[in-house]
Motif scaffolding. Structure first.
Motif, PDB file in Angstrom:
ATOM      1  N   ASN A  49       0.833  -1.196   0.000  1.00 50.43           N
ATOM      2  CA  ASN A  49       0.000   0.000   0.000  1.00 50.43           C
ATOM      3  C   ASN A  49       0.867   1.245   0.000  1.00 50.43           C
ATOM      4  O   ASN A  49       0.676   2.159   0.793  1.00 50.43           O
ATOM      5  CB  ASN A  49      -0.933   0.015   1.214  1.00 50.43           C
ATOM      6  N   GLN A  90      -1.421   6.353  -8.526  1.00 50.73           N
ATOM      7  CA  GLN A  90      -1.253   5.472  -9.673  1.00 50.73           C
ATOM      8  C   GLN A  90      -0.469   4.218  -9.284  1.00 50.73           C
ATOM      9  O   GLN A  90       0.542   4.275  -8.600  1.00 50.73           O
ATOM     10  CB  GLN A  90      -0.541   6.209 -10.796  1.00 50.73           C
ATOM     11  N   GLY A  91      -0.987   3.071  -9.728  1.00 54.66           N
ATOM     12  CA  GLY A  91      -0.346   1.799  -9.441  1.00 54.66           C
ATOM     13  C   GLY A  91      -0.844   1.107  -8.197  1.00 54.66           C
ATOM     14  O   GLY A  91      -0.611  -0.086  -8.020  1.00 54.66           O
ATOM     15  N   SER A  92      -1.561   1.841  -7.328  1.00 48.78           N
ATOM     16  CA  SER A  92      -2.120   1.223  -6.134  1.00 48.78           C
ATOM     17  C   SER A  92      -3.472   0.585  -6.459  1.00 48.78           C
ATOM     18  O   SER A  92      -4.007   0.743  -7.560  1.00 48.78           O
ATOM     19  CB  SER A  92      -2.281   2.247  -5.014  1.00 48.78           C
ATOM     20  N   THR A  93      -4.017  -0.147  -5.507  1.00 50.32           N
ATOM     21  CA  THR A  93      -5.307  -0.813  -5.712  1.00 50.32           C
ATOM     22  C   THR A  93      -6.296  -0.363  -4.652  1.00 50.32           C
ATOM     23  O   THR A  93      -5.918  -0.030  -3.526  1.00 50.32           O
ATOM     24  CB  THR A  93      -5.166  -2.340  -5.654  1.00 50.32           C
ATOM     25  N   SER A  98     -10.170  -1.594  -3.116  1.00 53.82           N
ATOM     26  CA  SER A  98     -11.166  -2.668  -3.123  1.00 53.82           C
ATOM     27  C   SER A  98     -12.549  -2.134  -2.761  1.00 53.82           C
ATOM     28  O   SER A  98     -12.685  -1.285  -1.867  1.00 53.82           O
ATOM     29  CB  SER A  98     -10.772  -3.767  -2.131  1.00 53.82           C
ATOM     30  N   ASN A 127     -10.005   0.291 -14.509  1.00 55.91           N
ATOM     31  CA  ASN A 127      -9.319  -0.971 -14.758  1.00 55.91           C
ATOM     32  C   ASN A 127      -9.473  -1.822 -13.506  1.00 55.91           C
ATOM     33  O   ASN A 127      -8.739  -1.655 -12.530  1.00 55.91           O
ATOM     34  CB  ASN A 127      -7.841  -0.722 -15.069  1.00 55.91           C
ATOM     35  N   GLY A 128     -10.474  -2.704 -13.507  1.00 60.85           N
ATOM     36  CA  GLY A 128     -10.773  -3.460 -12.303  1.00 60.85           C
ATOM     37  C   GLY A 128     -10.980  -4.931 -12.565  1.00 60.85           C
ATOM     38  O   GLY A 128     -11.138  -5.369 -13.709  1.00 60.85           O
ATOM     39  N   ASN A 129     -10.980  -5.689 -11.484  1.00 61.44           N
ATOM     40  CA  ASN A 129     -11.173  -7.133 -11.560  1.00 61.44           C
ATOM     41  C   ASN A 129     -12.295  -7.532 -10.612  1.00 61.44           C
ATOM     42  O   ASN A 129     -12.257  -7.220  -9.415  1.00 61.44           O
ATOM     43  CB  ASN A 129      -9.883  -7.858 -11.186  1.00 61.44           C
ATOM     44  N   THR A 164      -7.357  -1.208 -10.069  1.00 62.51           N
ATOM     45  CA  THR A 164      -5.958  -0.806 -10.154  1.00 62.51           C
ATOM     46  C   THR A 164      -5.923   0.603 -10.718  1.00 62.51           C
ATOM     47  O   THR A 164      -6.389   0.843 -11.838  1.00 62.51           O
ATOM     48  CB  THR A 164      -5.152  -1.757 -11.044  1.00 62.51           C
TER      49      THR A 164
END
Length: 393
Positions: free
Chosen positions: A87, A118-121, A123, A142-144, A153
């Motif tokens: 993180n 940028q580059g962090s996630t 949830s 851009n997600g999963n 992300t």
């Protein structure tokens, strides 16, 4: 020593070869032949990091704001811990906003926009209502999607998404349609479980109004929302918008029509009425009202001194959409004009006065900051110093 490097510290300054540590004071320290801190190349080596709060051979082991690795390690330890947890947050990097949303049949948490680098996630939890399930997630992020969790992300720009929910068993279809002239949400076909209810937001665009809501679904419209009753069959809601307007009367031209929306286009027509009746309408003219405001604040750029007068140069602010008059006041004297520069006369030489510019239109006035200037007599011909030089042998 190597852990100090991993946390951004360097050797003593003489052995750092011009490189800079992560924090400017994270250098080692020491005195040749007497002591050297852990991070330095100076011998003999002590078992302490540089710090003005510690002592080495009876003297401070570092200098405040110069060689203080202990302070540097304390200030970066949480950042290093965050990197280990995945993180990382670096204040030098820009943050972007992720805006979540959820369709009918469930909710998303957190529901408020989130900021991350940028580059962090980030949830999000998707929670379906009873009788519903997660169908998909759509948007610009851009997600999963994994089960009921959606992990974004962060890229190099703001993004948004909306979770879609559908009934997990029997359902009915609610078809929502609308004409142009406003926004309706949700629009299109929504699947709902038996006896569920659907709230439909209805917002007319500027210059438009709701003229009809034709619904086979049970329900009622209250302050911008059509609240359906229990849905027990397929049904529909059709919203119609039309341009709104206003009417004004007068016994001569011109006539001002109030209550219109700024930025919306209207067609204006005129009819004449007397004791025998009402005439046919005139030709129609399309007009878009604008929202007039008070003028913007002017800024004085320069004041030139003249004999008994001052020439004031200024940059106007916005006009507010209306004609503007600029009034320059220096001391007790004022002069008005529609543009810069403005010359104020009748002033006394060598007496400083305060000058300001006031911008005025029909919506109000605003005054610039005050600038002090002094009128001065300007001699014609050769400068006095040159005349003096000319008289010398």
């Amino acid at each position: 020593h190597e852990l100090g490097h991993n946390m951004g510290a360097l050797h003593d300054i003489a052995n750092s070869y011009g490189y800079q540590p992560y924090l400017y004071y994270a250098f080692g320290d020491g005195r040749s032949g007497q002591w050297g801190t852990v991070q330095s190349y100076i011998s003999p080596r002590s078992n302490k990091f540089s710090s003005p709060d510690l002592t080495c051979a009876g003297v401070p082991c570092g200098q405040a704001n110069y060689t203080d690795v202990v302070r540097a390690l304390k200030n970066v330890k949480q950042r290093v811990a965050n990197i280990y947890e995945g993180n990382a947050s670096d204040p030098a990097l820009p943050a972007f906003t992720i805006s979540p949303g959820a369709g009918h049949g469930g909710r998303v948490s957190p529901v408020t926009p989130q900021q991350a680098q940028q580059g962090s996630t980030v949830s999000f939890s998707l929670t379906p209502d009873t009788g519903y399930k997660v169908e998909s997630v759509v948007g610009s992020c851009n997600g999963n999607l994994s089960g009921n969790a959606y992990v974004v992300t962060v890229g190099g720009s703001d993004c948004s998404f909306e979770a879609a929910f559908v009934p997990s068993g029997k359902y009915y279809l609610v078809n929502v349609t609308a004409t142009s002239g406003g926004q309706v949400e949700p629009l299109g076909v929504t699947k709902v479980t038996p006896f569920d209810r659907l709230n439909i937001d209805i917002q007319p665009a500027p210059g438009f109004a709701i003229v009809e809501i034709d619904a086979s679904c049970p329900g009622s419209y209250i302050e911008g929302v059509f609240y359906t009753g229990d849905i027990v069959s397929n049904c529909s809601v059709a919203v119609s918008f039309a341009r709104s307007g206003n009417v004004a009367s007068r016994n001569r031209s011109p006539i001002t029509v109030p209550g219109l929306s700024a930025g919306a286009e209207y067609e204006c027509k005129v009819t004449a009425t007397n004791s025998y009746g009402v005439s046919n309408s005139s030709n129609g003219v399309l007009v878009t009202p604008f929202l007039a405001t008070a003028p913007g604040r002017p800024v004085i750029n320069n004041i030139i001194s003249e004999d008994g007068e001052l020439v004031v140069y200024f940059t106007p602010g916005s006009s507010g959409g209306l004609a503007v008059t600029y009034t320059v006041t220096c001391g007790e004297n004022s002069v008005s004009s529609s543009q810069s520069p403005i010359t104020v006369t009748g002033l006394q030489n060598d007496v400083p006065v305060e000058c300001a510019v006031t911008a005025t239109n029909s919506r109000g006035s605003v005054t610039s900051s005050v600038v002090v200037a002094t009128p001065e007599e300007v001699l014609s011909g050769l400068p006095i110093w040159l005349l003096y030089q000319a008289t010398q042998p």
